[in-house]
Motif scaffolding. Sequence first.
Motif, PDB file in Angstrom:
ATOM      1  N   LYS A  37       0.828  -1.206   0.000  1.00  0.00           N
ATOM      2  CA  LYS A  37       0.000   0.000   0.000  1.00  0.00           C
ATOM      3  C   LYS A  37       0.862   1.255   0.000  1.00  0.00           C
ATOM      4  CE  LYS A  37      -3.884  -2.103   0.091  1.00  0.00           C
ATOM      5  NZ  LYS A  37      -4.683  -2.193  -1.063  1.00  0.00           N
ATOM      6  N   SER A  38       0.312   2.312  -0.537  1.00  0.00           N
ATOM      7  CA  SER A  38       1.004   3.589  -0.607  1.00  0.00           C
ATOM      8  C   SER A  38       1.251   4.138   0.794  1.00  0.00           C
ATOM      9  CB  SER A  38       0.165   4.594  -1.393  1.00  0.00           C
ATOM     10  OG  SER A  38      -0.075   4.120  -2.683  1.00  0.00           O
ATOM     11  N   THR A  39       2.365   4.820   0.945  1.00  0.00           N
ATOM     12  CA  THR A  39       2.716   5.411   2.223  1.00  0.00           C
ATOM     13  C   THR A  39       1.877   6.642   2.518  1.00  0.00           C
ATOM     14  OG1 THR A  39       4.977   4.647   1.922  1.00  0.00           O
ATOM     15  CG2 THR A  39       4.645   6.370   3.542  1.00  0.00           C
ATOM     16  N   TYR A  40       1.609   7.435   1.487  1.00  0.00           N
ATOM     17  CA  TYR A  40       0.928   8.716   1.670  1.00  0.00           C
ATOM     18  C   TYR A  40      -0.455   8.699   1.042  1.00  0.00           C
ATOM     19  CZ  TYR A  40       5.762  10.086   2.520  1.00  0.00           C
ATOM     20  OH  TYR A  40       7.040  10.156   2.990  1.00  0.00           O
ATOM     21  N   LYS A  41      -1.393   9.377   1.711  1.00  0.00           N
ATOM     22  CA  LYS A  41      -2.731   9.566   1.154  1.00  0.00           C
ATOM     23  C   LYS A  41      -2.915  11.068   0.962  1.00  0.00           C
ATOM     24  CE  LYS A  41      -4.862   5.452   3.107  1.00  0.00           C
ATOM     25  NZ  LYS A  41      -4.414   4.641   2.035  1.00  0.00           N
ATOM     26  N   LEU A  42      -3.199  11.466  -0.270  1.00  0.00           N
ATOM     27  CA  LEU A  42      -3.368  12.874  -0.604  1.00  0.00           C
ATOM     28  C   LEU A  42      -4.740  13.102  -1.219  1.00  0.00           C
ATOM     29  CD1 LEU A  42       0.029  13.533  -2.453  1.00  0.00           C
ATOM     30  CD2 LEU A  42      -0.516  14.081  -0.081  1.00  0.00           C
ATOM     31  N   THR A  43      -5.295  14.278  -0.966  1.00  0.00           N
ATOM     32  CA  THR A  43      -6.507  14.650  -1.686  1.00  0.00           C
ATOM     33  C   THR A  43      -6.082  15.051  -3.100  1.00  0.00           C
ATOM     34  OG1 THR A  43      -6.357  16.977  -1.068  1.00  0.00           O
ATOM     35  CG2 THR A  43      -7.603  15.530   0.427  1.00  0.00           C
ATOM     36  N   LYS A  44      -7.026  15.155  -4.001  1.00  0.00           N
ATOM     37  CA  LYS A  44      -6.701  15.555  -5.377  1.00  0.00           C
ATOM     38  C   LYS A  44      -6.048  16.932  -5.389  1.00  0.00           C
ATOM     39  CE  LYS A  44      -8.178  15.651 -10.080  1.00  0.00           C
ATOM     40  NZ  LYS A  44      -6.855  15.947 -10.540  1.00  0.00           N
ATOM     41  N   PHE A  45      -6.549  17.845  -4.558  1.00  0.00           N
ATOM     42  CA  PHE A  45      -5.966  19.178  -4.473  1.00  0.00           C
ATOM     43  C   PHE A  45      -4.500  19.105  -4.040  1.00  0.00           C
ATOM     44  CE2 PHE A  45      -4.818  22.657  -1.579  1.00  0.00           C
ATOM     45  CZ  PHE A  45      -4.779  23.709  -2.479  1.00  0.00           C
ATOM     46  N   GLU A  46      -4.223  18.341  -2.961  1.00  0.00           N
ATOM     47  CA  GLU A  46      -2.850  18.219  -2.466  1.00  0.00           C
ATOM     48  C   GLU A  46      -1.945  17.590  -3.524  1.00  0.00           C
ATOM     49  OE1 GLU A  46      -3.886  17.584   2.283  1.00  0.00           O
ATOM     50  OE2 GLU A  46      -3.828  15.858   0.929  1.00  0.00           O
ATOM     51  N   PHE A  47      -2.456  16.573  -4.199  1.00  0.00           N
ATOM     52  CA  PHE A  47      -1.680  15.905  -5.249  1.00  0.00           C
ATOM     53  C   PHE A  47      -1.350  16.883  -6.374  1.00  0.00           C
ATOM     54  CE2 PHE A  47      -1.475  13.590  -9.274  1.00  0.00           C
ATOM     55  CZ  PHE A  47      -0.466  12.687  -9.001  1.00  0.00           C
ATOM     56  N   ASP A  48      -2.363  17.604  -6.854  1.00  0.00           N
ATOM     57  CA  ASP A  48      -2.144  18.559  -7.948  1.00  0.00           C
ATOM     58  C   ASP A  48      -1.171  19.659  -7.541  1.00  0.00           C
ATOM     59  OD1 ASP A  48      -3.847  17.143  -9.582  1.00  0.00           O
ATOM     60  OD2 ASP A  48      -5.583  18.435  -9.211  1.00  0.00           O
ATOM     61  N   LEU A  49      -1.266  20.114  -6.297  1.00  0.00           N
ATOM     62  CA  LEU A  49      -0.356  21.152  -5.825  1.00  0.00           C
ATOM     63  C   LEU A  49       1.086  20.637  -5.786  1.00  0.00           C
ATOM     64  CD1 LEU A  49      -0.216  24.047  -4.778  1.00  0.00           C
ATOM     65  CD2 LEU A  49      -0.559  23.150  -2.468  1.00  0.00           C
ATOM     66  N   LEU A  50       1.286  19.440  -5.229  1.00  0.00           N
ATOM     67  CA  LEU A  50       2.635  18.864  -5.203  1.00  0.00           C
ATOM     68  C   LEU A  50       3.154  18.628  -6.618  1.00  0.00           C
ATOM     69  CD1 LEU A  50       2.602  16.277  -2.281  1.00  0.00           C
ATOM     70  CD2 LEU A  50       3.642  18.539  -2.337  1.00  0.00           C
ATOM     71  N   LYS A  51       2.275  18.200  -7.507  1.00  0.00           N
ATOM     72  CA  LYS A  51       2.661  17.955  -8.898  1.00  0.00           C
ATOM     73  C   LYS A  51       3.159  19.249  -9.535  1.00  0.00           C
ATOM     74  CE  LYS A  51       1.957  14.694 -12.147  1.00  0.00           C
ATOM     75  NZ  LYS A  51       2.845  13.602 -12.228  1.00  0.00           N
ATOM     76  N   SER A  52       2.486  20.364  -9.231  1.00  0.00           N
ATOM     77  CA  SER A  52       2.912  21.642  -9.807  1.00  0.00           C
ATOM     78  C   SER A  52       4.267  22.062  -9.249  1.00  0.00           C
ATOM     79  CB  SER A  52       1.864  22.729  -9.558  1.00  0.00           C
ATOM     80  OG  SER A  52       1.826  23.089  -8.198  1.00  0.00           O
TER      81      SER A  52
END
Length: 170
Positions: free
Chosen positions: A107-122
């Motif tokens: 399983k993945s270590t981190y759980k992110l919301t879509k907003f958090e994921f998109d922000l980190l991606k940017s």
Amino acid sequence: MTLDEAIAIAKESSENQYMGDRGRENFKQLAAWLEELKQYKEEKIQETNLDHFKHEILEDCVWNLAVVKGRPKPCNRVNCHDCKFYDDKATECYKRAAEWLKQPCTKSTYKLTKFEFDLLKSYSKGFLSGHEFESIPVLSRMKEKGYFKGIDKDAMIEDILADCEVTEED
């Protein structure tokens, strides 16, 4: 009613003297079936990589599977040296891919919301690429306000993205 309560009622009914032999036998059988169901429910069936990533694999990399940082990627879009299956024998990749699909999924270590994921991606693009989470003040302040729960402040942005699962918004 819980499963344990149903088992207790069935066992109690199977011993009830006011019930006929056939009724007691039926409840005894029901109690046995419920016990079996309880054992089945308690067994943990390990999800394989194929089970977990089937949608991504079918959409993106059905015929040319590579795995980079634990996630399936199209083989023709990654460097061989970055792929989990690379070991100087490119012709053996499909065998290693088949074995990986059968392995239990971690399983993945981190759980992110879509907003958090998109922000980190940017932030993972451009000049902030290769930085630790804590080195970006905006992200640190957002973490203090309740975003990015469970994120290690010393983790690299790219590592967080590679080992995360996007969840529904809170």
